[in-house]
Design a protein around this motif. Structure first.
Motif, short mmCIF file in Angstrom:
data_model
loop_
_atom_site.label_atom_id
_atom_site.label_comp_id
_atom_site.label_asym_id
_atom_site.label_seq_id
_atom_site.Cartn_x
_atom_site.Cartn_y
_atom_site.Cartn_z
N UNK A 100 0.85 -1.19 0.00
CA UNK A 100 0.00 0.00 0.00
C UNK A 100 0.88 1.24 0.00
N UNK A 101 0.36 2.33 -0.49
CA UNK A 101 1.13 3.59 -0.39
C UNK A 101 0.16 4.75 -0.41
N UNK A 102 0.62 5.90 0.03
CA UNK A 102 -0.24 7.07 0.03
C UNK A 102 0.49 8.26 0.60
N UNK A 103 -0.14 9.44 0.51
CA UNK A 103 0.52 10.65 1.00
C UNK A 103 0.15 10.91 2.45
N UNK A 104 1.00 11.68 3.08
CA UNK A 104 0.75 12.06 4.46
C UNK A 104 -0.51 12.94 4.54
N UNK A 105 -0.97 13.18 5.76
CA UNK A 105 -2.25 13.84 6.00
C UNK A 105 -2.02 15.18 6.69
N UNK A 106 -2.69 16.20 6.21
CA UNK A 106 -2.74 17.44 6.98
C UNK A 106 -1.85 18.56 6.48
N UNK A 107 -1.06 18.33 5.41
CA UNK A 107 -0.17 19.40 4.96
C UNK A 107 -0.36 19.74 3.49
N UNK A 108 -0.93 18.82 2.72
CA UNK A 108 -1.06 19.03 1.28
C UNK A 108 -2.55 19.17 0.93
N UNK A 109 -2.82 19.90 -0.15
CA UNK A 109 -4.22 20.14 -0.48
C UNK A 109 -4.97 18.85 -0.83
N UNK A 110 -4.28 17.88 -1.39
CA UNK A 110 -5.00 16.66 -1.73
C UNK A 110 -4.21 15.45 -1.28
N UNK A 111 -4.89 14.31 -1.19
CA UNK A 111 -4.20 13.08 -0.80
C UNK A 111 -4.43 12.01 -1.86
N UNK A 112 -3.44 11.13 -1.96
CA UNK A 112 -3.56 9.95 -2.81
C UNK A 112 -3.32 8.75 -1.92
N UNK A 113 -3.90 7.62 -2.26
CA UNK A 113 -3.61 6.39 -1.53
C UNK A 113 -4.09 5.18 -2.29
N UNK A 114 -3.35 4.09 -2.15
CA UNK A 114 -3.82 2.82 -2.68
C UNK A 114 -3.82 1.82 -1.53
N UNK A 115 -4.82 0.95 -1.49
CA UNK A 115 -4.94 0.00 -0.39
C UNK A 115 -4.44 -1.37 -0.81
N UNK A 116 -4.16 -2.19 0.22
CA UNK A 116 -3.75 -3.58 -0.04
C UNK A 116 -4.72 -4.50 0.69
N UNK A 117 -5.08 -5.59 0.04
CA UNK A 117 -5.94 -6.59 0.69
C UNK A 117 -5.05 -7.73 1.16
N UNK A 118 -5.17 -8.10 2.41
CA UNK A 118 -4.32 -9.17 2.96
C UNK A 118 -5.22 -10.14 3.74
N UNK A 119 -5.03 -11.44 3.52
CA UNK A 119 -5.76 -12.44 4.30
C UNK A 119 -4.83 -13.06 5.34
N UNK A 120 -5.33 -13.16 6.57
CA UNK A 120 -4.55 -13.83 7.62
C UNK A 120 -5.20 -15.17 7.92
N UNK A 121 -4.36 -16.21 8.00
CA UNK A 121 -4.86 -17.49 8.47
C UNK A 121 -4.52 -17.62 9.95
N UNK A 122 -5.12 -18.61 10.63
CA UNK A 122 -4.88 -18.74 12.07
C UNK A 122 -3.39 -18.73 12.41
N UNK A 123 -3.02 -17.95 13.39
CA UNK A 123 -1.64 -17.87 13.83
C UNK A 123 -0.82 -16.81 13.10
N UNK A 124 -1.44 -16.15 12.12
CA UNK A 124 -0.71 -15.10 11.39
C UNK A 124 -1.07 -13.73 11.94
#
Lengths: 368, 567, 130
Positions: free
Chosen positions: B455-479
């Motif tokens: 995932x990546x994205x811009x910081x919050x609160x200083x720039x007029x706009x933000x960009x971000x991409x999300x990541x989907x992650x699956x956890x199995x038991x014990x992870x």
């Protein structure tokens, strides 16, 4: 030990211990809870279950780790399971009246002390005996402890530490608490099997275990004389020779120099991976820290005890303890002008020689 | 420490009145000039009979006259000294050995013998009452100074106001009076009281009428104390006399406890009727003590107030205790950058989904800066996120709204954070992870493999706009998935003291955490970093683990005793 | 690795012939020093007329923490306001990583500079050890 434990009660506890041990080995939280609550349901006392089941199994976990039978993950998981069970058990103990019939006690671990379980068990034992207890948890910085005491003004503080390396920090905490006219009862293996370091550092009392601590608190501790914060040198006049200060302040340079020396003298080290180099650096840093601790308390047993303990750990992992000797030799060369340190190092080398001479012990020591 | 009631001045004024029989021109073997001597003197013969008395001596011994046995008019110590001096009559003039000292009525006297003829002895008397008084006063002054020094250190030892009141009444009842009652300013309609008699301290919260004790209402308002002698002990209300006092009250002192700017309360001192009443110097001393007690009490109260405010603030700002939510474990740990400054720039929160089928939102972040300023920004972010929870499903939208709320024309203080939406379905725990300019979450698989969330994205609160991409992650038991702030990777220390903990060590530490419960993962990472740092300075450190439980959890299966197991 | 005990912070401002201003940053840009950089940059940008370019030379920057980044963002905002082109030159690896992680690297990457990362005035330094 609790007086008049009937045979049936003894059986219940022994069975619970066995079941809990099997459960934590399997990392089976459910089975662990069944073992503990089963014992409680068959009438075992809360305090007995805390101390004779959970604490006993936790000690076994520590031994299993030291003897390389448990991985780090297993050890942490077992501790986490115990923590959860204690939290669940807490619901069984009635809340004390807000006035705190038996008094208020603050239970805390010394700064840098991560083993919170013994302190937590004490907290639960005291709660069970009707105290109001503030449990501050692992590694409590002394300023936090003092701020807490100012706002709560308890009748006593119970201070826990398992690692002798934390003794200087414990000393700071003890004197700071006492300056508030609040007595300190010290406990945990850091203070020595007979409480010698608790006395050395001026604690008001020492308890070998949670029951003894509860008894002591039950009898009441005298408030220490109020006044200015006692300085470390008042309790430990040998600190005037500055050996502790100088070793502590130059410890990083000492570690660096010793590592450079080892690289020169121990050819095998040249083939080490980065990770192995780092482990070695950590070991050397540990030796220097324990040497500092021995200088602080002026007690060579702390240093030789550490070497013996490390020797056991190393040998359990098939590393001969004599690998530590070149490090001590290098430190002797670095600390030529430090007579107390040289004395401890000489005793340390003697300890290693004795270990080397003795026949290998087959299997882990199973005595309690 | 009670001072004698007379002073040197009284003896002189008394002596100024010559007794009627004095100065009659009686002749004596030692000459007449002694009659005008500035010291009292008497002539006593070898048999212990008074021969002559000068004017000043007559003031001391009004019944002394020629022919009267010394033993009838003078104190024993003088009679005995005369006996000793007469026995040694044949010896040379008595040295200092012949002198004697003792009390007579209210005076302290030194008697020095001079031999006359026929075994007569002239006793020159020196009034050393002043000196004795001065010495007594000096001793009590030293005692008082020592007491005050001790009192100050005991009073200042605790910043707990209740404890401080306790110490004040203990000290007062031990050194100044038989019992002490400290009346603190009213909280609401009731006054906190601390009483001490015979070392027994009691705390009360009572509705009292201060005007029932003369001078108390005034003392509570900071007016000067009324003199002790104005207070009628019999008029005291019951609450002003501690239970164990026993016996009637003989005398009372009421003195204000001056605080810093506002009165810190008042102190009532009680003495039993068989004990000497308070004299003026004691009243003054009680005031000196009260000033110290008041200052200490006031400081303690101020501290308690401020730490109360701080505690309230911190309860808002410090990260919450985390636990299991809808079958997923959450655990967190936080270590502030300076030990004395507990709130800082790192934070985390878990907002549980409204039901097992709803996503839980976890946030971990780091605001720029330290201390109160950072804490204020942290608070703003946490409360804004709370308000934006209905948007939690759309991370980018959430971040845009948050960015808009934080943008400020005056500064570019920013925050970086990771959002994690978590939902457990059957055996799988699904995470949507979005980094807004924050170090990437790490995932430890059950075999110890460690991965970075893409995932990546811009910081919050200083720039007029933000960009971000999300990541989907699956956890199995014990992870587990670990969120952390850069305080972890940038921690400096290690055996050599100045090396960064770094990404590599964090991953190695995490690899060992496969299969551990969330609390253990957090504790392990936190412990390794703290040990790495040692006593170096460091930034805030926050870690949070999101873990798919390895075994079925207690709460889910422990059905046989309902309600008992409620972690 | 910066192990020297005395991290001296210093800012050197200079003007070039083409109407550009340059601030060379030495030491840690952090809590203690970030304000100083912001103030120095504002001073440059406040000149009449404002400089066409502002070069921030980071070759001797030993550390940039979040407040350091906040200062760079503030300077970026101010430079945009005065139509000055901002160049962040000779970025240490750690700074570059911080910019990338926080999604702000683009802000400081001037299209005209892309052929040579450090700009025309001096060659880029070798990457720093993390």
């Amino acid at each position: 030990m609790t007086e008049a434990l009937t045979a049936a009660e003894g059986d219940t506890l022994a069975r619970a211990r066995r079941e809990l041990w099997q459960a934590v080995c399997a990392r089976d939280e459910y089975a662990a809870a069944r073992a503990v609550f089963g014992a409680l349901d068959s009438g075992a006392g809360t305090e007995d279950v805390l101390l004779d089941v959970i604490a006993a199994v936790q000690r076994e976990v520590g031994r299993a780790w030291a003897e390389n039978r448990f991985s780090v993950a297993q050890e942490h998981s077992a501790t986490a399971i115990h923590d959860r069970i204690i939290a669940a058990m807490a619901h069984r103990i009635p809340e004390p009246s807000p006035t705190g019939a038996a008094g208020t006690v603050t239970v805390a671990c010394v700064d840098g002390e991560w083993h919170a379980l013994p302190a937590r068990l004490l907290a639960e034992v005291l709660r069970g005996r009707g105290y109001r207890v503030d449990f501050l948890g692992a590694q409590v910085p002394t300023p936090h402890l003092i701020a807490h005491l100012h706002s709560t003004s308890p009748t006593a503080v119970a201070l826990s530490s398992s690692i002798p390396l934390r003794l200087p920090a414990a000393h700071t905490a003890i004197t700071a608490v006492q300056a508030l006219a609040i007595p300190v009862v010290a406990g945990g293996s850091a203070f020595g099997f007979d409480g010698r370091y608790a006395r050395l550092l001026g604690a008001d009392a020492w308890a070998p275990d949670a029951r003894a601590a509860a008894e002591l608190l039950g009898r009441g501790l005298r408030r220490p004389a109020r006044g200015a914060v006692r300085q470390s040198i008042e309790d430990l006049p040998h600190l005037a020779d500055q050996e502790y200060t100088l070793v502590l302040r130059s410890r990083r340079q000492l570690v660096k120099n010793a590592l450079a020396g080892l690289l020169e003298r121990v050819p095998a080290m040249r083939a080490y991976t980065d990770a192995q180099h780092e482990r070695t650096a950590e070991d050397v840093a540990h030796v220097v820290e324990f040497l500092g601790c021995a200088l602080y308390t002026d007690d060579g047993d702390l240093f030789t005890g550490f070497l013996d303990w490390t020797g056991d750990i190393l040998e359990a992992r098939r590393v001969p303890s004599r690998v530590l000797d070149p490090c001590l030799v290098l430190l002797e060369e670095e600390l030529k002008d430090f007579p107390r340190a040289l004395g401890f190092l000489a005793r340390g080398r003697e300890t290693l020689r004795r270990r080397d001479a003795r026949p290998p012990v087959p299997g882990p020591d199973s005595s309690a | 420490m009670t001072a004698p009631h007379s002073t040197g001045l009284t003896i002189m004024t008394r002596v100024e009145r010559p007794p009627a029989h004095a100065g009659q021109g009686l002749l004596s073997s030692v000459g007449a000039s002694w009659m005008r001597a500035p010291y009292p003197a008497l002539v006593v013969d070898a048999h212990g009979g008074v021969v002559e008395v000068n004017a000043r001596a007559a003031g001391l011994f009004p019944r002394a006259a020629a022919g009267v046995p010394l033993a009838d008019v003078a104190p024993d110590w003088l009679v005995q000294a005369h006996g000793r001096a007469s026995e040694g009559a044949g010896e040379p003039a008595a040295g200092p050995g012949g002198s004697a000292r003792g009390r007579h009525a209210q005076w302290s006297l030194e008697a020095h013998p001079t031999r006359g003829v026929d075994g007569q002895i002239v006793w020159w008397l020196v009034d050393d009452t002043d000196r004795a008084l001065a010495e007594a006063a000096l001793k009590s002054e030293q005692e008082r100074t020592a007491f005050l020094a001790d009192a100050s250190s005991r009073l200042l030892a605790s910043l707990n106001s209740q404890r401080c009141m306790e110490v004040a009444v203990e000290l007062a009842a031990e050194f100044l009076a038989d019992a002490a009652v400290l009346v603190a300013p009213a909280s609401g309609r009731r006054h906190p009281l601390a009483t001490c008699v015979d070392g027994e301290v009691e705390h009360l919260l009572a509705r009292i009428d201060p005007s029932a004790v003369p001078g108390l209402a005034e003392a509570l308002q900071g007016f000067p104390p009324v003199p002790s002698r104005w207070i009628d002990p019999a008029s005291l209300p019951d609450w002003a006399v501690p239970g164990g006092f026993g016996g009637p009250v003989g005398s009372v002192v009421v003195t204000p406890l001056p605080g810093h700017g506002v009165p810190a309360g008042a102190l009532i001192l009680l003495r039993r009727s068989d004990h000497a009443a308070f004299d003026t110097s004691e009243e003054v001393f009680a005031r000196v003590f009260a000033a110290r007690a008041g200052a200490a009490l006031s400081a303690a109260r101020l501290y308690m107030e401020q730490s109360g405010i701080t505690a309230t603030l911190m309860a808002e700002l410090l990260p919450p205790m985390l636990q299991r939510v809808h079958g997923v474990e959450f655990a967190g740990a936080y270590r502030a950058s300076q030990d004395s400054e507990r709130v800082g720039g790192d934070f985390y929160d878990v907002h549980p989904g409204t039901g097992p089928g709803e996503k839980t939102l976890a946030v971990l972040g780091d605001v720029c800066g330290k201390g109160l300023e950072a804490a204020v920004l942290t608070g703003k972010i946490r409360s804004t996120l709370q308000a934006l929870l209905p948007l939690a499903g759309d991370h980018l939208q959430l971040l845009r709204m948050l960015n808009g709320a934080l943008l400020n024309s005056r500064h570019t203080r920013f925050a970086t954070l990771v959002l994690a939406s978590v939902l457990r379905r059957e055996g799988t725990t699904r995470l949507s992870l979005t980094s807004a300019g924050h170090p990437l979450p790490l995932i430890v698989r059950h075999d110890g493999t460690v991965e970075e969330a893409a995932t990546s994205g811009t910081l919050i609160g200083a720039l007029p706009d933000v960009r971000a991409t999300s990541a989907e992650v699956d956890l199995r038991p014990g992870e587990s998935c670990l969120l952390f702030t850069d305080g972890v990777t940038e921690a400096r220390g290690g055996p050599l003291g100045d090396v960064m903990f770094g990404d590599r060590r964090l991953r190695a530490a995490l690899a060992e955490c496969a299969g551990m419960p969330a609390e253990a993962v957090v504790e392990r990472v936190h412990m390794l970093v703290a040990e790495w740092i040692g006593d170096n300075r460091h930034d805030d450190i926050a870690v949070m683990a999101i873990t798919a439980p390895r075994t079925t959890h207690l709460t889910a299966v422990d059905g046989h005793t309902p309600g008992r197991y409620t972690t | 690795m910066n192990t020297s005990p005395d991290h001296i912070f210093d800012l050197a401002t200079s003007l070039d012939a083409e109407g550009g201003a340059r601030i060379s940053i030495t030491g840690d840009l952090d809590w203690d020093t970030a304000e100083e950089l912001t103030a120095a940059a504002r001073l440059c940008l406040g000149a009449e007329p404002p400089p066409r370019r502002l070069h921030l030379d980071c070759a001797r920057m030993t550390l940039c923490d979040s407040l350091g980044l906040a200062s760079l963002l503030m300077i970026h905002r101010a430079a945009s306001g005065s139509a000055t082109r901002l160049h962040l030159e000779n970025r240490p690896t750690a700074l570059q990583r911080l910019l990338e992680m926080t999604g702000t690297a683009d802000l400081f990457t001037d299209r005209a500079d892309e052929s040579g990362q450090g700009g025309a005035t001096r060659p880029p330094l070798p990457p720093r050890q993390p």
